[in-house]
Design a protein around this motif. Sequence first.
Motif, PDB file in Angstrom:
ATOM      1  N   ALA A   1      -2.261  17.336   5.560  1.00 50.12           N
ATOM      2  CA  ALA A   1      -1.792  16.007   5.954  1.00 50.12           C
ATOM      3  C   ALA A   1      -0.785  15.441   4.958  1.00 50.12           C
ATOM      4  CB  ALA A   1      -2.986  15.058   6.099  1.00 50.12           C
ATOM      5  N   SER A   2      -1.020  15.630   3.670  1.00 49.73           N
ATOM      6  CA  SER A   2      -0.101  15.077   2.662  1.00 49.73           C
ATOM      7  C   SER A   2       1.298  15.664   2.788  1.00 49.73           C
ATOM      8  CB  SER A   2      -0.642  15.329   1.254  1.00 49.73           C
ATOM      9  OG  SER A   2      -1.809  14.573   1.017  1.00 49.73           O
ATOM     10  N   ASP A   3       1.386  16.971   3.049  1.00 48.78           N
ATOM     11  CA  ASP A   3       2.701  17.592   3.201  1.00 48.78           C
ATOM     12  C   ASP A   3       3.376  17.163   4.501  1.00 48.78           C
ATOM     13  OD1 ASP A   3       2.037  18.801   0.864  1.00 48.78           O
ATOM     14  OD2 ASP A   3       2.319  20.852   1.553  1.00 48.78           O
TER      15      ASP A   3
ATOM     16  N   PRO B   1       6.644   6.003   5.444  1.00 47.11           N
ATOM     17  CA  PRO B   1       6.776   4.970   4.405  1.00 47.11           C
ATOM     18  C   PRO B   1       5.550   4.916   3.496  1.00 47.11           C
ATOM     19  CG  PRO B   1       7.467   4.118   6.536  1.00 47.11           C
ATOM     20  CD  PRO B   1       6.851   5.458   6.797  1.00 47.11           C
ATOM     21  N   SER B   2       5.771   4.560   2.238  1.00 41.85           N
ATOM     22  CA  SER B   2       4.732   4.670   1.218  1.00 41.85           C
ATOM     23  C   SER B   2       3.477   3.861   1.536  1.00 41.85           C
ATOM     24  CB  SER B   2       5.290   4.254  -0.146  1.00 41.85           C
ATOM     25  OG  SER B   2       5.812   2.939  -0.092  1.00 41.85           O
ATOM     26  N   ALA B   3       3.649   2.647   2.081  1.00 42.52           N
ATOM     27  CA  ALA B   3       2.471   1.823   2.373  1.00 42.52           C
ATOM     28  C   ALA B   3       1.610   2.463   3.453  1.00 42.52           C
ATOM     29  CB  ALA B   3       2.907   0.422   2.796  1.00 42.52           C
ATOM     30  N   GLN B   4       2.242   2.945   4.518  1.00 45.07           N
ATOM     31  CA  GLN B   4       1.497   3.617   5.583  1.00 45.07           C
ATOM     32  C   GLN B   4       0.905   4.919   5.068  1.00 45.07           C
ATOM     33  OE1 GLN B   4       3.883   4.870   8.922  1.00 45.07           O
ATOM     34  NE2 GLN B   4       2.099   5.449  10.164  1.00 45.07           N
TER      35      GLN B   4
ATOM     36  N   GLU C   1      -3.561   8.628   3.604  1.00 43.40           N
ATOM     37  CA  GLU C   1      -4.028   9.628   2.643  1.00 43.40           C
ATOM     38  C   GLU C   1      -5.354   9.275   1.990  1.00 43.40           C
ATOM     39  OE1 GLU C   1      -0.958  12.288   0.352  1.00 43.40           O
ATOM     40  OE2 GLU C   1      -0.444  10.185   0.067  1.00 43.40           O
ATOM     41  N   THR C   2      -5.703   8.002   1.964  1.00 39.09           N
ATOM     42  CA  THR C   2      -6.861   7.598   1.162  1.00 39.09           C
ATOM     43  C   THR C   2      -7.942   6.875   1.955  1.00 39.09           C
ATOM     44  OG1 THR C   2      -5.842   5.474   0.548  1.00 39.09           O
ATOM     45  CG2 THR C   2      -5.407   7.362  -0.894  1.00 39.09           C
ATOM     46  N   ARG C   3      -7.730   6.648   3.234  1.00 39.04           N
ATOM     47  CA  ARG C   3      -8.732   5.944   4.021  1.00 39.04           C
ATOM     48  C   ARG C   3      -9.203   6.823   5.169  1.00 39.04           C
ATOM     49  NH1 ARG C   3      -8.533   3.580   0.040  1.00 39.04           N
ATOM     50  NH2 ARG C   3      -8.243   1.348  -0.349  1.00 39.04           N
ATOM     51  N   ARG C   4     -10.426   6.630   5.557  1.00 35.01           N
ATOM     52  CA  ARG C   4     -10.993   7.348   6.694  1.00 35.01           C
ATOM     53  C   ARG C   4     -10.172   7.054   7.946  1.00 35.01           C
ATOM     54  NH1 ARG C   4     -14.785   5.616  10.618  1.00 35.01           N
ATOM     55  NH2 ARG C   4     -16.045   7.314  11.496  1.00 35.01           N
ATOM     56  N   ARG C   5      -9.883   8.098   8.728  1.00 37.57           N
ATOM     57  CA  ARG C   5      -9.202   7.919  10.008  1.00 37.57           C
ATOM     58  C   ARG C   5     -10.250   8.033  11.114  1.00 37.57           C
ATOM     59  NH1 ARG C   5      -5.545  11.407   7.236  1.00 37.57           N
ATOM     60  NH2 ARG C   5      -6.351  13.240   8.330  1.00 37.57           N
ATOM     61  N   PRO C   6     -10.705   6.929  11.672  1.00 33.69           N
ATOM     62  CA  PRO C   6     -11.738   7.003  12.715  1.00 33.69           C
ATOM     63  C   PRO C   6     -11.236   7.656  13.995  1.00 33.69           C
ATOM     64  CG  PRO C   6     -10.947   4.753  12.470  1.00 33.69           C
ATOM     65  CD  PRO C   6     -10.344   5.533  11.348  1.00 33.69           C
TER      66      PRO C   6
END
Length: 209
Positions: A33-35, A43-46, A51-56
């Motif tokens: 996902a990071s790549d 965009p960095s905020a999105q 990258e750091t929060r659970r994706r329900p």
Amino acid sequence: MSPEELSSIHPRLYHITRPSALSSIKEHGLLPASDLLTLFDVPSAQRELLETRRRPVSVTIKHPAYGQVTLTDNAPLSEVALSKCLDDDLEPWDWIRLLNERVFFWVDEKSLNSHLRANIKHGEQRVVLEFDTLSLVSTCNKRIELAAINTGSTIRRPARRGLSTFAPAHLYSYREWQQLRGGRDRIKELTVKGTVQDIDAHLIGHYTV
């Protein structure tokens, strides 16, 4: 663990994807996902949230040149449960970032099929990519890591996990790796940190489920 030793234990590796992702995988390889977020200029905020929060639920990202791809949900994770089973002073978002830096493979059909039964929603198609272990591991050797747990799930008494959960395969023989895990564990997941390129060179076949 040499590629030969690892492939003698698990000669095949399995990766689950969506039918719509096949053309992108053929072109760009299997990207964590990071790549993908880097390739798609998110965009960095999105990006930080993804990258750091659970994706329900799964999240689709788009790019004018590359089209669109879907980041699979990590619904089997619970941030509350993670906070209770993490070692090494890791926080839930640290663990989720570690997951997003890796491509994941099941090492046998039993684990693959258990995951498919538990996670494929009614009506959704998935494609299973089957790889030759020796070929893939020989190419990615220093980036191969082994885990004895389902690192992306905290369902049902989640196992403790930390920085040592992802063990670099090239540093240990299989027996040494088992001893690190208490002597009885078996490989549950094989991961590659970063992108797996030249998919056709390692791919045995694929099928839809």
